[in-house]
Design an enzyme around this catalytic site. Sequence first.
Site, PDB file in Angstrom:
ATOM      1  N   ARG A   1       0.704  14.153  13.675  1.00 12.40           N
ATOM      2  CA  ARG A   1       1.187  13.982  12.304  1.00 12.40           C
ATOM      3  C   ARG A   1       1.210  15.270  11.478  1.00 12.40           C
ATOM      4  O   ARG A   1       0.479  15.398  10.485  1.00 12.40           O
ATOM      5  CB  ARG A   1       0.382  12.890  11.590  1.00 12.40           C
ATOM      6  CG  ARG A   1       0.455  11.556  12.308  1.00 12.40           C
ATOM      7  CD  ARG A   1      -0.281  10.484  11.592  1.00 12.40           C
ATOM      8  NE  ARG A   1       0.446   9.945  10.461  1.00 12.40           N
ATOM      9  CZ  ARG A   1      -0.045   9.047   9.628  1.00 12.40           C
ATOM     10  NH1 ARG A   1      -1.271   8.602   9.794  1.00 12.40           N
ATOM     11  NH2 ARG A   1       0.658   8.590   8.619  1.00 12.40           N
TER      12      ARG A   1
ATOM     13  N   ARG B   1      -8.790  -0.597   4.409  1.00 15.36           N
ATOM     14  CA  ARG B   1      -7.934   0.453   3.860  1.00 15.36           C
ATOM     15  C   ARG B   1      -6.588  -0.113   3.454  1.00 15.36           C
ATOM     16  O   ARG B   1      -5.971   0.396   2.514  1.00 15.36           O
ATOM     17  CB  ARG B   1      -7.681   1.539   4.914  1.00 15.36           C
ATOM     18  CG  ARG B   1      -8.886   2.347   5.265  1.00 15.36           C
ATOM     19  CD  ARG B   1      -8.498   3.471   6.172  1.00 15.36           C
ATOM     20  NE  ARG B   1      -7.412   4.237   5.567  1.00 15.36           N
ATOM     21  CZ  ARG B   1      -6.786   5.229   6.162  1.00 15.36           C
ATOM     22  NH1 ARG B   1      -7.133   5.582   7.379  1.00 15.36           N
ATOM     23  NH2 ARG B   1      -5.812   5.873   5.553  1.00 15.36           N
TER      24      ARG B   1
ATOM     25  N   ASP C   1       4.422   0.240  12.162  1.00 16.44           N
ATOM     26  CA  ASP C   1       3.229  -0.381  11.578  1.00 16.44           C
ATOM     27  C   ASP C   1       3.064  -1.845  11.986  1.00 16.44           C
ATOM     28  O   ASP C   1       2.062  -2.473  11.640  1.00 16.44           O
ATOM     29  CB  ASP C   1       3.260  -0.270  10.042  1.00 16.44           C
ATOM     30  CG  ASP C   1       3.010   1.155   9.570  1.00 16.44           C
ATOM     31  OD1 ASP C   1       2.557   1.982  10.377  1.00 16.44           O
ATOM     32  OD2 ASP C   1       3.285   1.445   8.393  1.00 16.44           O
TER      33      ASP C   1
ATOM     34  N   LYS D   1       0.839  -1.219   0.000  1.00 20.43           N
ATOM     35  CA  LYS D   1       0.000   0.000   0.000  1.00 20.43           C
ATOM     36  C   LYS D   1       0.865   1.257   0.000  1.00 20.43           C
ATOM     37  O   LYS D   1       0.634   2.174  -0.789  1.00 20.43           O
ATOM     38  CB  LYS D   1      -0.897  -0.008   1.247  1.00 20.43           C
ATOM     39  CG  LYS D   1      -1.547   1.327   1.543  1.00 20.43           C
ATOM     40  CD  LYS D   1      -2.437   1.292   2.769  1.00 20.43           C
ATOM     41  CE  LYS D   1      -1.744   1.525   4.096  1.00 20.43           C
ATOM     42  NZ  LYS D   1      -1.441   2.919   4.437  1.00 20.43           N
ATOM     43  N   ASN D   2       1.851   1.288   0.902  1.00 17.13           N
ATOM     44  CA  ASN D   2       2.595   2.534   1.082  1.00 17.13           C
ATOM     45  C   ASN D   2       3.634   2.787  -0.007  1.00 17.13           C
ATOM     46  O   ASN D   2       4.311   3.816   0.007  1.00 17.13           O
ATOM     47  CB  ASN D   2       3.231   2.580   2.479  1.00 17.13           C
ATOM     48  CG  ASN D   2       2.160   2.766   3.547  1.00 17.13           C
ATOM     49  OD1 ASN D   2       1.011   3.102   3.228  1.00 17.13           O
ATOM     50  ND2 ASN D   2       2.519   2.539   4.805  1.00 17.13           N
TER      51      ASN D   2
ATOM     52  N   CYS E   1      -4.742  12.633  13.507  1.00 16.42           N
ATOM     53  CA  CYS E   1      -5.479  11.407  13.228  1.00 16.42           C
ATOM     54  C   CYS E   1      -5.401  10.485  14.433  1.00 16.42           C
ATOM     55  O   CYS E   1      -4.808  10.833  15.448  1.00 16.42           O
ATOM     56  CB  CYS E   1      -5.006  10.738  11.942  1.00 16.42           C
ATOM     57  SG  CYS E   1      -3.584   9.710  12.127  1.00 16.42           S
TER      58      CYS E   1
HETATM   59  N1  EPU Z   1       6.725  14.301  11.201  1.00 12.42           N
HETATM   60  C1  EPU Z   1       6.886  15.630  11.515  1.00 12.42           C
HETATM   61  N2  EPU Z   1       6.758  16.552  10.512  1.00 12.42           N
HETATM   62  C2  EPU Z   1       6.498  16.210   9.232  1.00 12.42           C
HETATM   63  C3  EPU Z   1       6.340  14.853   8.916  1.00 12.42           C
HETATM   64  C4  EPU Z   1       6.470  13.919   9.926  1.00 12.42           C
HETATM   65  O1  EPU Z   1       7.117  15.980  12.665  1.00 12.42           O
HETATM   66  O2  EPU Z   1       6.404  17.106   8.377  1.00 12.42           O
HETATM   67  C5  EPU Z   1       6.865  13.280  12.262  1.00 12.42           C
HETATM   68  C6  EPU Z   1       5.579  12.486  12.503  1.00 12.42           C
HETATM   69  O3  EPU Z   1       4.688  13.151  13.345  1.00 12.42           O
HETATM   70  C7  EPU Z   1       6.116  11.196  13.082  1.00 12.42           C
HETATM   71  C8  EPU Z   1       7.451  11.018  12.341  1.00 12.42           C
HETATM   72  O4  EPU Z   1       7.775  12.296  11.813  1.00 12.42           O
HETATM   73  O5  EPU Z   1       6.385  11.365  14.450  1.00 12.42           O
HETATM   74  C9  EPU Z   1       7.453  10.014  11.227  1.00 12.42           C
HETATM   75  O6  EPU Z   1       6.293  10.201  10.418  1.00 12.42           O
HETATM   76  P1  EPU Z   1       6.312   9.963   8.842  1.00 12.42           P
HETATM   77  O7  EPU Z   1       6.215  11.285   8.165  1.00 12.42           O
HETATM   78  O8  EPU Z   1       7.456   9.091   8.472  1.00 12.42           O
HETATM   79  O9  EPU Z   1       4.956   9.194   8.621  1.00 12.42           O
HETATM   80  P2  EPU Z   1       4.048   9.291   7.320  1.00 12.42           P
HETATM   81  O10 EPU Z   1       4.910   9.524   6.148  1.00 12.42           O
HETATM   82  O11 EPU Z   1       2.916  10.204   7.583  1.00 12.42           O
HETATM   83  C10 EPU Z   1       4.209   6.752   6.669  1.00 12.42           C
HETATM   84  C11 EPU Z   1       3.243   5.646   6.434  1.00 12.42           C
HETATM   85  C12 EPU Z   1       2.638   5.211   7.767  1.00 12.42           C
HETATM   86  C13 EPU Z   1       3.779   4.764   8.680  1.00 12.42           C
HETATM   87  C14 EPU Z   1       4.807   5.886   8.830  1.00 12.42           C
HETATM   88  C15 EPU Z   1       6.022   5.504   9.641  1.00 12.42           C
HETATM   89  C16 EPU Z   1       2.460   6.080   4.182  1.00 12.42           C
HETATM   90  C17 EPU Z   1       1.347   6.480   3.292  1.00 12.42           C
HETATM   91  N3  EPU Z   1       2.202   6.078   5.501  1.00 12.42           N
HETATM   92  O12 EPU Z   1       3.454   7.813   7.255  1.00 12.42           O
HETATM   93  O13 EPU Z   1       1.781   4.108   7.499  1.00 12.42           O
HETATM   94  O14 EPU Z   1       3.277   4.431   9.950  1.00 12.42           O
HETATM   95  O15 EPU Z   1       5.247   6.311   7.531  1.00 12.42           O
HETATM   96  O16 EPU Z   1       6.664   4.409   9.076  1.00 12.42           O
HETATM   97  O17 EPU Z   1       3.514   5.732   3.719  1.00 12.42           O
HETATM   98  C18 EPU Z   1      -0.024   2.664   7.854  1.00 12.42           C
HETATM   99  O18 EPU Z   1       0.219   2.134   6.754  1.00 12.42           O
HETATM  100  O19 EPU Z   1      -0.837   2.146   8.669  1.00 12.42           O
HETATM  101  C19 EPU Z   1       0.641   3.903   8.227  1.00 12.42           C
HETATM  102  C20 EPU Z   1       0.199   4.702   9.202  1.00 12.42           C
END
Ligand code: EPU
Length: 416
Positions: free
Chosen positions: A117, A393, A301, A18-19, A112
Site C-alpha cells: 500500500r 475499527r 472489501d 466509514k470510508n 499493512c
Molecule cells: N496504490 C499505489 N499507489 C498509491 C496508492 C495506491 O500503487 O499511491 C495501489 C494500492 O497498493 C492498491 C491499489 O492502488 O493496489 C488501490 O488502492 P487504493 O489507494 O484505492 O486503496 P486505499 O485508498 O488505501 C481504500 C479503502 C480501503 C479499500 C481500498 C480499495 C479507505 C480509507 N480505505 O484504501 O478500505 O480496500 O480503498 O477499495 O477508503 C477497509 O475499509 O477495510 C479498507 C481497507
Amino acid sequence: MIKGNGPLKGEIEISGAKNAALPIMTASLLASGEHTIEGVPGLRDVRTMGRLLSNMGLKVAIENNLARIDSLSVTNFEAPYELVKTMRASVLVLCPLVARFGRARVSLPGGCAIGERPINLHLMGLEKMGAKIELESGYVIAKADRLRGASIYFDTPTVTGTENLMMAAALAKGTTILENAAGEPEVIDLANCLISMGARITGAGERVIVIQGVDELRPAENYRIIPDRIEAGTFMTIAGITGGDLTLIGCRPDHMDALMMKLKDCGLVFEQTGKGLRVSSSQRLIAKDIKTMPYPGFPTDMQAQFMSLMSTAEGTGVITETIFENRFMHVAELRRMGADIHIEGGTATVKGVERLKGAHIMATDLRASASLVVAALAADGESTIHRIYHLDRGYEMMDEKLRKVGALIERSSEET
Ligand code: EPU
C-alpha cells in the site's frame, strides 16, 4: 464467542460509511469554522481520526452520530507516526493541510496486513500541483505557497489518492484534471460534501474529475454521510450463510450492483420493501467465481466475507484478488474451521463443504475479521474470535446488531 444457531431473522440498521466519514472529516481542515456532519458511525477509526484532528488544534465532538468539528484554530500541521500506523487513512490530512496552510508533516504509512500500500500516487499528484516534497526520518514533508491546478493521471485508480488530490485541487489556483480517478461511492460522497462547501467539482464517479480551484471554502453544514455498502454487504452474506431473512434498513442497493448480482447468482433473494432491502436464502447456495476490481467491479472489501459464503456453497468457487497482494490472511483461519481452500498466487479455489466447525480463530485485519464472524455464525459449535479490535475499527456495534436478529454472540476481554 459465537455459537452457530441457524437462520438469523429480523431488521438491521445500516450505519454511515466509514470510508466516506474519514475523508469528509479531514475536509474540515479546508475551511475555517464549525462543520457539522451527520451519520458519522461510532467506530474506532472515526475516533482515531477525531484524535488526529484534535492533535492539530481542531475541536472535535462526536455524539449520536453527529460530528461537530471546529477548525477555527489549527496549530499543528503534523500526522504523527503513532496515529498513522494505527490507521492509514490518516494520510488524508496531507493534501488539505498543504492546500490551506501551505505545509504538512505526515508520517509515511508502512506496509499493512493486506499489502504494501504505497502512497506514491498521492505524492506524485501533489508535486505536480507545485508542492515541494521531501522524505525525512519516515515523514513526508510537503510545502507550497499556493497549489496550482495540474493534469494528473493515476497509473492505477486509487481511492484515498483521488480523495486527497480532489481536496488539494479544491483550493488550488486554476483547474485540475484527475484522469483514471477512482469512482467509488465514497469518492462521490466526498465530492458532494466539498461541493456543499463551495468547491467546483464535476465528474466525480467517472474516470475523469475536473476541479476548478476556489480561493475559499465554507464549513460543511449538516452534511449526511452515505450508508456503508460494505457493512450492508457483510450482513447480506450473513443472511446467505445462515439461510436467514434480514431486512437492511437505510442501505443503498444502487451502490452494490456487482455484489448483489453475484449473490443473486448464488441463490440469495432480494426484495425492496417499504422498510428496507430484504435479503433471504432458504436453500444451500451455489458456488460462483469472483474477481475483485475497482468500483463498479466486485469490491475487495467484500472478498473475505464472500469467501466464507463460498466455503459452504455447493460446488467450487474461484476467488481472484487483484487490488491487494496479501489479502488472503483469513484463509488459514477458515481452513481451521474445516473450509477447503487452496491458494495459488492471487487466486483462492474454494470447494464448498457441507458444514463448518467452530474453532479458535484469529482476526488479522478488518474485513478478514468480518469474514470470520460470517463463518462462525454458520458453524457447528462454538467459535472464539481473537483480536476483535480489528472489527471495531469498521463495524458499528456489530455484535449488538447481530444479537437483535437472533445470533448467539458474546464479547469478552481477554488477557494479553
Ligand atoms: N496504490 C499505489 N499507489 C498509491 C496508492 C495506491 O500503487 O499511491 C495501489 C494500492 O497498493 C492498491 C491499489 O492502488 O493496489 C488501490 O488502492 P487504493 O489507494 O484505492 O486503496 P486505499 O485508498 O488505501 C481504500 C479503502 C480501503 C479499500 C481500498 C480499495 C479507505 C480509507 N480505505 O484504501 O478500505 O480496500 O480503498 O477499495 O477508503 C477497509 O475499509 O477495510 C479498507 C481497507
